[in-house]
Scaffold this motif. Structure first.
Motif, PDB file in Angstrom:
ATOM      1  N   SER A 141       9.746  -8.362  12.711  1.00 52.19           N
ATOM      2  CA  SER A 141       9.490  -9.620  13.416  1.00 52.19           C
ATOM      3  C   SER A 141       8.108 -10.199  13.150  1.00 52.19           C
ATOM      4  O   SER A 141       7.859 -11.385  13.420  1.00 52.19           O
ATOM      5  N   THR A 142       7.200  -9.399  12.615  1.00 50.01           N
ATOM      6  CA  THR A 142       5.856  -9.879  12.293  1.00 50.01           C
ATOM      7  C   THR A 142       5.593  -9.925  10.787  1.00 50.01           C
ATOM      8  O   THR A 142       4.462 -10.085  10.353  1.00 50.01           O
ATOM      9  N   GLY A 143       6.657  -9.741  10.006  1.00 51.88           N
ATOM     10  CA  GLY A 143       6.523  -9.820   8.556  1.00 51.88           C
ATOM     11  C   GLY A 143       6.123  -8.529   7.881  1.00 51.88           C
ATOM     12  O   GLY A 143       5.939  -8.490   6.657  1.00 51.88           O
ATOM     13  N   ASN A 144       6.000  -7.442   8.649  1.00 49.26           N
ATOM     14  CA  ASN A 144       5.565  -6.171   8.077  1.00 49.26           C
ATOM     15  C   ASN A 144       6.708  -5.441   7.377  1.00 49.26           C
ATOM     16  O   ASN A 144       7.887  -5.601   7.729  1.00 49.26           O
ATOM     17  N   LEU A 145       6.328  -4.606   6.421  1.00 55.76           N
ATOM     18  CA  LEU A 145       7.267  -3.813   5.633  1.00 55.76           C
ATOM     19  C   LEU A 145       6.854  -2.350   5.667  1.00 55.76           C
ATOM     20  O   LEU A 145       5.662  -2.039   5.615  1.00 55.76           O
ATOM     21  N   SER A 146       7.845  -1.463   5.724  1.00 55.77           N
ATOM     22  CA  SER A 146       7.552  -0.036   5.650  1.00 55.77           C
ATOM     23  C   SER A 146       8.808   0.720   5.246  1.00 55.77           C
ATOM     24  O   SER A 146       9.889   0.493   5.803  1.00 55.77           O
ATOM     25  N   THR A 147       8.656   1.601   4.253  1.00 52.16           N
ATOM     26  CA  THR A 147       9.757   2.443   3.827  1.00 52.16           C
ATOM     27  C   THR A 147       9.189   3.679   3.148  1.00 52.16           C
ATOM     28  O   THR A 147       7.973   3.750   2.889  1.00 52.16           O
ATOM     29  N   THR A 148      10.035   4.674   2.872  1.00 49.07           N
ATOM     30  CA  THR A 148       9.578   5.908   2.238  1.00 49.07           C
ATOM     31  C   THR A 148      10.389   6.201   0.981  1.00 49.07           C
ATOM     32  O   THR A 148      11.559   5.805   0.866  1.00 49.07           O
ATOM     33  N   VAL A 149       9.734   6.893   0.043  1.00 45.70           N
ATOM     34  CA  VAL A 149      10.371   7.356  -1.193  1.00 45.70           C
ATOM     35  C   VAL A 149       9.791   8.725  -1.537  1.00 45.70           C
ATOM     36  O   VAL A 149       8.747   9.120  -1.008  1.00 45.70           O
ATOM     37  N   LYS A 150      10.455   9.456  -2.418  1.00 44.06           N
ATOM     38  CA  LYS A 150       9.964  10.752  -2.874  1.00 44.06           C
ATOM     39  C   LYS A 150       9.114  10.571  -4.132  1.00 44.06           C
ATOM     40  O   LYS A 150       9.469   9.816  -5.037  1.00 44.06           O
ATOM     41  N   ALA A 151       7.988  11.271  -4.165  1.00 41.17           N
ATOM     42  CA  ALA A 151       7.106  11.206  -5.330  1.00 41.17           C
ATOM     43  C   ALA A 151       7.761  11.882  -6.526  1.00 41.17           C
ATOM     44  O   ALA A 151       8.300  12.990  -6.404  1.00 41.17           O
ATOM     45  N   SER A 152       7.729  11.244  -7.679  1.00 39.47           N
ATOM     46  CA  SER A 152       8.332  11.834  -8.882  1.00 39.47           C
ATOM     47  C   SER A 152       7.369  11.835 -10.062  1.00 39.47           C
ATOM     48  O   SER A 152       7.031  12.889 -10.607  1.00 39.47           O
ATOM     49  N   VAL A 153       6.888  10.649 -10.457  1.00 47.07           N
ATOM     50  CA  VAL A 153       5.973  10.541 -11.589  1.00 47.07           C
ATOM     51  C   VAL A 153       4.895   9.521 -11.261  1.00 47.07           C
ATOM     52  O   VAL A 153       5.040   8.708 -10.345  1.00 47.07           O
ATOM     53  N   ASP A 154       3.801   9.570 -12.027  1.00 48.40           N
ATOM     54  CA  ASP A 154       2.739   8.590 -11.863  1.00 48.40           C
ATOM     55  C   ASP A 154       3.285   7.170 -12.077  1.00 48.40           C
ATOM     56  O   ASP A 154       4.119   6.944 -12.971  1.00 48.40           O
ATOM     57  N   GLY A 155       2.796   6.243 -11.275  1.00 44.17           N
ATOM     58  CA  GLY A 155       3.228   4.869 -11.493  1.00 44.17           C
ATOM     59  C   GLY A 155       2.789   3.942 -10.383  1.00 44.17           C
ATOM     60  O   GLY A 155       2.003   4.310  -9.498  1.00 44.17           O
ATOM     61  N   TYR A 156       3.293   2.722 -10.452  1.00 41.22           N
ATOM     62  CA  TYR A 156       2.876   1.640  -9.556  1.00 41.22           C
ATOM     63  C   TYR A 156       4.044   1.208  -8.660  1.00 41.22           C
ATOM     64  O   TYR A 156       5.157   0.985  -9.139  1.00 41.22           O
ATOM     65  N   PHE A 157       3.747   1.034  -7.385  1.00 43.77           N
ATOM     66  CA  PHE A 157       4.716   0.479  -6.450  1.00 43.77           C
ATOM     67  C   PHE A 157       4.288  -0.945  -6.095  1.00 43.77           C
ATOM     68  O   PHE A 157       3.097  -1.245  -5.959  1.00 43.77           O
ATOM     69  N   ARG A 158       5.290  -1.801  -5.937  1.00 45.56           N
ATOM     70  CA  ARG A 158       5.006  -3.158  -5.455  1.00 45.56           C
ATOM     71  C   ARG A 158       6.198  -3.661  -4.654  1.00 45.56           C
ATOM     72  O   ARG A 158       7.316  -3.160  -4.777  1.00 45.56           O
ATOM     73  N   ASN A 200       0.855  -1.183   0.000  1.00 44.82           N
ATOM     74  CA  ASN A 200       0.000   0.000   0.000  1.00 44.82           C
ATOM     75  C   ASN A 200       0.891   1.233   0.000  1.00 44.82           C
ATOM     76  O   ASN A 200       1.735   1.411   0.883  1.00 44.82           O
ATOM     77  N   ALA A 201       0.724   2.083  -1.022  1.00 46.90           N
ATOM     78  CA  ALA A 201       1.493   3.324  -1.132  1.00 46.90           C
ATOM     79  C   ALA A 201       0.564   4.499  -0.842  1.00 46.90           C
ATOM     80  O   ALA A 201      -0.506   4.618  -1.447  1.00 46.90           O
ATOM     81  N   ALA A 202       0.965   5.373   0.070  1.00 46.22           N
ATOM     82  CA  ALA A 202       0.113   6.489   0.483  1.00 46.22           C
ATOM     83  C   ALA A 202       0.987   7.704   0.850  1.00 46.22           C
ATOM     84  O   ALA A 202       2.149   7.552   1.212  1.00 46.22           O
ATOM     85  N   LYS A 247       1.670  15.248  -4.070  1.00 47.21           N
ATOM     86  CA  LYS A 247       2.398  16.271  -4.821  1.00 47.21           C
ATOM     87  C   LYS A 247       3.824  15.808  -5.127  1.00 47.21           C
ATOM     88  O   LYS A 247       4.443  15.137  -4.314  1.00 47.21           O
ATOM     89  N   LYS A 248       4.316  16.205  -6.285  1.00 44.73           N
ATOM     90  CA  LYS A 248       5.673  15.845  -6.690  1.00 44.73           C
ATOM     91  C   LYS A 248       6.679  16.341  -5.661  1.00 44.73           C
ATOM     92  O   LYS A 248       6.597  17.472  -5.184  1.00 44.73           O
ATOM     93  N   GLY A 249       7.606  15.477  -5.288  1.00 50.61           N
ATOM     94  CA  GLY A 249       8.624  15.821  -4.312  1.00 50.61           C
ATOM     95  C   GLY A 249       8.251  15.494  -2.880  1.00 50.61           C
ATOM     96  O   GLY A 249       9.113  15.513  -2.002  1.00 50.61           O
ATOM     97  N   LYS A 250       6.986  15.199  -2.638  1.00 55.77           N
ATOM     98  CA  LYS A 250       6.551  14.855  -1.290  1.00 55.77           C
ATOM     99  C   LYS A 250       6.885  13.383  -0.981  1.00 55.77           C
ATOM    100  O   LYS A 250       7.210  12.595  -1.865  1.00 55.77           O
ATOM    101  N   THR A 251       6.764  13.024   0.292  1.00 57.89           N
ATOM    102  CA  THR A 251       7.118  11.677   0.736  1.00 57.89           C
ATOM    103  C   THR A 251       5.960  10.694   0.579  1.00 57.89           C
ATOM    104  O   THR A 251       4.822  11.003   0.949  1.00 57.89           O
ATOM    105  N   ILE A 252       6.271   9.552   0.023  1.00 59.95           N
ATOM    106  CA  ILE A 252       5.317   8.446  -0.074  1.00 59.95           C
ATOM    107  C   ILE A 252       5.766   7.361   0.891  1.00 59.95           C
ATOM    108  O   ILE A 252       6.942   6.984   0.914  1.00 59.95           O
ATOM    109  N   THR A 253       4.841   6.882   1.695  1.00 63.04           N
ATOM    110  CA  THR A 253       5.128   5.758   2.589  1.00 63.04           C
ATOM    111  C   THR A 253       4.547   4.486   1.978  1.00 63.04           C
ATOM    112  O   THR A 253       3.354   4.441   1.659  1.00 63.04           O
ATOM    113  N   VAL A 254       5.409   3.495   1.822  1.00 67.89           N
ATOM    114  CA  VAL A 254       4.984   2.233   1.207  1.00 67.89           C
ATOM    115  C   VAL A 254       5.034   1.131   2.272  1.00 67.89           C
ATOM    116  O   VAL A 254       6.102   0.807   2.791  1.00 67.89           O
TER     117      VAL A 254
END
Length: 257
Positions: free
Chosen positions: A218-235, A160-162, A167-174
């Motif tokens: 420890s529970t299998g969860n994932l979380s990281t951040t990236v900067k928004a650049s262009v429209d697209g799909y994260f997986r 889930n990417a949110a 906005k371009k340049g803002k932080t996306i949490t995946v």
């Protein structure tokens, strides 16, 4: 050449398997086993509940013709010390052999393994094919490990990417989660400390590229951040292990303003 193998998996007592004795490979005469194929060459993957039926085929040759053959699947150092196993679904546990010519036959049988019965968590990984075949002249060959194959716990991966739109340049949490079948509870549980790739595919592109690699907690969860650049799909993409198959999450689209 007949003995009884009692296969016990933890607290689960499997049905006794009537099999020929299996101390080591034996060859008497010119009988040969080759071309062993399990489940079409793919790992046997089973979910948290239910069963999987699959086939094992192999070629047998003998200059007098092929009389009979049998293959038994097992987990362990050898069949005598196996902690789980499966015999063919046929009434006598033997393979069905189809004559190719006067000296050759293709032998095949189906097997069924079930979560919580033949399968508990510790037996995920490498299994072996024990096989024996006999010619019409009483020659025979016995192989303790005619083929190695993988039996794996089904994996699931989410993403889930949110926020979205963003906005371009803002932080996306995946965020996401990697889980796999627990054959003892009949549920899926987080798979801890596993490397997982965060990948991105631009809108209208056909392939994903890796952004970074992180590990599950420890529970299998994932979380990281990236900067928004262009429209697209994260997986998220998991390469798999010997006990657990690879998995890709369905891409989550992010609209970048």
């Amino acid at each position: 050449m007949r003995a009884t193998l009692g296969v016990v998996t933890g607290a689960l007592a499997l049905s006794a398997l009537a099999v020929p004795a299996a101390q080591a490979d034996e060859v008497h005469g010119d009988t040969k086993i080759s071309n062993v194929v399990v489940n079409g060459g793919k790992p046997v993957v089973v979910g948290a509940t239910g069963s999987k039926t699959f086939s094992v085929s192999f070629t047998v040759t003998d200059n007098s013709g092929v009389d009979w053959a049998q293959a038994i699947l097992y987990h362990g150092a050898n069949i005598d010390d196996a902690d789980s196993g499966a015999v063919a679904n046929s009434s006598d546990g033997r393979s069905s052999c189809a004559k190719v010519n006067a000296t050759t036959a293709t032998c095949k049988s189906s097997y069924t393994v079930e979560a919580g019965y033949e399968l508990i968590n510790k037996v995920a990984g490498s299994w072996k094919v024990w096989a024996i075949a006999a010619g019409n002249d009483a020659d025979y060959v016995q192989k303790d490990n005619a083929k190695t194959f993988q039996v794996q716990r089904l994996s699931k991966l989410t993403v889930n990417a949110a926020p979205e739109p963003v906005k371009k340049g803002k932080t996306i949490t995946v965020t996401g989660k990697l889980s796999r079948a627990n054959w003892e509870t009949g549920k899926y549980a987080g798979y801890a400390s596993q490397p997982v790739k965060l990948q991105f595919r631009k809108k209208n592109a056909s392939t994903y590229t890796t952004v970074k690699t992180i590990k599950t907690n420890s529970t299998g969860n994932l979380s990281t951040t990236v900067k928004a650049s262009v429209d697209g799909y994260f997986r998220y993409s998991f390469a798999g292990t010997s006990t657990t198959p690879a998995a890709n999450a369905a891409g989550d689209f992010v609209d970048v303003k």
